[in-house]
Design a protein around this motif. Structure first.
Motif, PDB file in Angstrom:
ATOM      1  N   ARG A  45      43.213  70.896  14.228  1.00  0.00           N
ATOM      2  CA  ARG A  45      42.153  70.573  13.261  1.00  0.00           C
ATOM      3  C   ARG A  45      40.806  70.877  13.903  1.00  0.00           C
ATOM      4  O   ARG A  45      40.710  71.111  15.108  1.00  0.00           O
ATOM      5  CB  ARG A  45      42.239  69.104  12.849  1.00  0.00           C
ATOM      6  CG  ARG A  45      42.036  68.136  13.985  1.00  0.00           C
ATOM      7  CD  ARG A  45      42.068  66.678  13.534  1.00  0.00           C
ATOM      8  NE  ARG A  45      42.241  65.776  14.652  1.00  0.00           N
ATOM      9  CZ  ARG A  45      41.293  65.457  15.517  1.00  0.00           C
ATOM     10  NH1 ARG A  45      40.089  65.965  15.403  1.00  0.00           N
ATOM     11  NH2 ARG A  45      41.545  64.625  16.513  1.00  0.00           N
ATOM     12  N   ASP A  46      39.766  70.853  13.097  1.00  0.00           N
ATOM     13  CA  ASP A  46      38.416  71.026  13.619  1.00  0.00           C
ATOM     14  C   ASP A  46      38.119  69.894  14.590  1.00  0.00           C
ATOM     15  O   ASP A  46      38.417  68.732  14.308  1.00  0.00           O
ATOM     16  CB  ASP A  46      37.393  70.979  12.483  1.00  0.00           C
ATOM     17  CG  ASP A  46      37.575  72.102  11.473  1.00  0.00           C
ATOM     18  OD1 ASP A  46      38.434  72.963  11.687  1.00  0.00           O
ATOM     19  OD2 ASP A  46      36.840  72.106  10.470  1.00  0.00           O
ATOM     20  N   GLY A  47      37.559  70.227  15.729  1.00  0.00           N
ATOM     21  CA  GLY A  47      37.235  69.210  16.721  1.00  0.00           C
ATOM     22  C   GLY A  47      36.995  69.825  18.077  1.00  0.00           C
ATOM     23  O   GLY A  47      36.831  71.042  18.213  1.00  0.00           O
ATOM     24  N   ALA A  48      36.993  68.981  19.090  1.00  0.00           N
ATOM     25  CA  ALA A  48      36.702  69.419  20.461  1.00  0.00           C
ATOM     26  C   ALA A  48      37.976  69.568  21.276  1.00  0.00           C
ATOM     27  O   ALA A  48      38.782  68.647  21.345  1.00  0.00           O
ATOM     28  CB  ALA A  48      35.768  68.436  21.145  1.00  0.00           C
ATOM     29  N   VAL A  49      38.129  70.727  21.892  1.00  0.00           N
ATOM     30  CA  VAL A  49      39.149  70.924  22.914  1.00  0.00           C
ATOM     31  C   VAL A  49      38.500  70.443  24.206  1.00  0.00           C
ATOM     32  O   VAL A  49      37.404  70.890  24.565  1.00  0.00           O
ATOM     33  CB  VAL A  49      39.552  72.410  23.026  1.00  0.00           C
ATOM     34  CG1 VAL A  49      40.463  72.636  24.220  1.00  0.00           C
ATOM     35  CG2 VAL A  49      40.222  72.882  21.749  1.00  0.00           C
ATOM     36  N   GLN A  50      39.144  69.488  24.887  1.00  0.00           N
ATOM     37  CA  GLN A  50      38.589  68.915  26.113  1.00  0.00           C
ATOM     38  C   GLN A  50      39.293  69.528  27.314  1.00  0.00           C
ATOM     39  O   GLN A  50      40.506  69.379  27.460  1.00  0.00           O
ATOM     40  CB  GLN A  50      38.765  67.402  26.121  1.00  0.00           C
ATOM     41  CG  GLN A  50      38.083  66.718  24.955  1.00  0.00           C
ATOM     42  CD  GLN A  50      38.464  65.253  24.888  1.00  0.00           C
ATOM     43  OE1 GLN A  50      38.365  64.535  25.884  1.00  0.00           O
ATOM     44  NE2 GLN A  50      38.926  64.814  23.724  1.00  0.00           N
ATOM     45  N   VAL A  64      36.090  73.754  18.217  1.00  0.00           N
ATOM     46  CA  VAL A  64      36.904  74.774  17.552  1.00  0.00           C
ATOM     47  C   VAL A  64      37.094  74.391  16.087  1.00  0.00           C
ATOM     48  O   VAL A  64      36.964  73.221  15.719  1.00  0.00           O
ATOM     49  CB  VAL A  64      38.284  74.944  18.223  1.00  0.00           C
ATOM     50  CG1 VAL A  64      38.133  75.423  19.655  1.00  0.00           C
ATOM     51  CG2 VAL A  64      39.094  73.664  18.177  1.00  0.00           C
ATOM     52  N   ARG A  65      37.406  75.393  15.285  1.00  0.00           N
ATOM     53  CA  ARG A  65      37.721  75.154  13.880  1.00  0.00           C
ATOM     54  C   ARG A  65      39.047  75.826  13.574  1.00  0.00           C
ATOM     55  O   ARG A  65      39.168  77.059  13.645  1.00  0.00           O
ATOM     56  CB  ARG A  65      36.630  75.728  12.975  1.00  0.00           C
ATOM     57  CG  ARG A  65      35.354  74.926  13.045  1.00  0.00           C
ATOM     58  CD  ARG A  65      34.453  75.168  11.873  1.00  0.00           C
ATOM     59  NE  ARG A  65      34.120  76.588  11.750  1.00  0.00           N
ATOM     60  CZ  ARG A  65      32.885  77.048  11.701  1.00  0.00           C
ATOM     61  NH1 ARG A  65      31.869  76.238  11.761  1.00  0.00           N
ATOM     62  NH2 ARG A  65      32.676  78.341  11.591  1.00  0.00           N
ATOM     63  N   HIS A  82      37.823  79.795  14.826  1.00  0.00           N
ATOM     64  CA  HIS A  82      36.422  79.940  15.219  1.00  0.00           C
ATOM     65  C   HIS A  82      36.128  79.018  16.394  1.00  0.00           C
ATOM     66  O   HIS A  82      36.622  77.903  16.458  1.00  0.00           O
ATOM     67  CB  HIS A  82      35.498  79.566  14.050  1.00  0.00           C
ATOM     68  CG  HIS A  82      34.052  79.684  14.373  1.00  0.00           C
ATOM     69  ND1 HIS A  82      33.399  80.890  14.401  1.00  0.00           N
ATOM     70  CD2 HIS A  82      33.133  78.747  14.711  1.00  0.00           C
ATOM     71  CE1 HIS A  82      32.134  80.682  14.722  1.00  0.00           C
ATOM     72  NE2 HIS A  82      31.944  79.398  14.927  1.00  0.00           N
ATOM     73  N   VAL A  83      35.320  79.499  17.341  1.00  0.00           N
ATOM     74  CA  VAL A  83      34.869  78.714  18.484  1.00  0.00           C
ATOM     75  C   VAL A  83      33.350  78.678  18.441  1.00  0.00           C
ATOM     76  O   VAL A  83      32.703  79.730  18.322  1.00  0.00           O
ATOM     77  CB  VAL A  83      35.343  79.331  19.822  1.00  0.00           C
ATOM     78  CG1 VAL A  83      34.759  78.574  21.003  1.00  0.00           C
ATOM     79  CG2 VAL A  83      36.853  79.344  19.897  1.00  0.00           C
ATOM     80  N   GLU A  84      32.768  77.478  18.511  1.00  0.00           N
ATOM     81  CA  GLU A  84      31.305  77.350  18.512  1.00  0.00           C
ATOM     82  C   GLU A  84      30.757  77.900  19.819  1.00  0.00           C
ATOM     83  O   GLU A  84      31.279  77.612  20.897  1.00  0.00           O
ATOM     84  CB  GLU A  84      30.894  75.878  18.373  1.00  0.00           C
ATOM     85  CG  GLU A  84      31.254  75.270  17.050  1.00  0.00           C
ATOM     86  CD  GLU A  84      30.515  75.908  15.883  1.00  0.00           C
ATOM     87  OE1 GLU A  84      29.331  76.242  16.028  1.00  0.00           O
ATOM     88  OE2 GLU A  84      31.130  76.057  14.813  1.00  0.00           O
ATOM     89  N   ASP A  85      29.694  78.682  19.706  1.00  0.00           N
ATOM     90  CA  ASP A  85      29.034  79.218  20.895  1.00  0.00           C
ATOM     91  C   ASP A  85      28.375  78.094  21.663  1.00  0.00           C
ATOM     92  O   ASP A  85      27.770  77.203  21.069  1.00  0.00           O
ATOM     93  CB  ASP A  85      27.969  80.253  20.510  1.00  0.00           C
ATOM     94  CG  ASP A  85      28.581  81.528  19.940  1.00  0.00           C
ATOM     95  OD1 ASP A  85      29.706  81.863  20.367  1.00  0.00           O
ATOM     96  OD2 ASP A  85      27.937  82.152  19.083  1.00  0.00           O
ATOM     97  N   ALA A  86      28.511  78.124  22.990  1.00  0.00           N
ATOM     98  CA  ALA A  86      27.841  77.130  23.838  1.00  0.00           C
ATOM     99  C   ALA A  86      26.356  77.453  23.865  1.00  0.00           C
ATOM    100  O   ALA A  86      25.969  78.587  24.121  1.00  0.00           O
ATOM    101  CB  ALA A  86      28.422  77.152  25.241  1.00  0.00           C
TER     102      ALA A  86
END
Length: 87
Positions: A45-50, A64-65, A82-86
């Protein structure tokens, strides 16, 4: 021993590295992966990969989405839509 972790989008390989542990936002709940984890596949799901580079270290969060996560003999691969750009 280290876990081989890859983060991939349809456009490119975002990350490929050896880490201690990764926590993935699965659609059925978060799950952690260490070296030697049993083979496993899940939608995410949409959220943070730690990403934990060391035991007891501070995680790096990668937003990530959607997508899939697969644990296999070669480690963990997250195929994100999709991965959010840092920034």
């Amino acid at each position: 021993m280290a876990l081989h972790f890859e983060l991939v989008t349809p456009a490119k390989l975002v990350r490929s590295e050896e880490v201690h542990m990764v926590i993935v936002p699965g659609t059925e709940g978060e799950f952690g992966v260490l070296e030697g984890h049993a083979p496993f596949m899940s939608t995410i799901r949409d959220g943070a990969v730690q990403v934990y580079k060391t035991a007891g270290g501070t995680p790096e969060n990668i937003e990530v989405r959607g997508g899939f996560a697969e644990v296999g003999d070669k480690g963990l691969t997250v195929l994100a839509e999709h991965v959010e750009d840092a920034a």
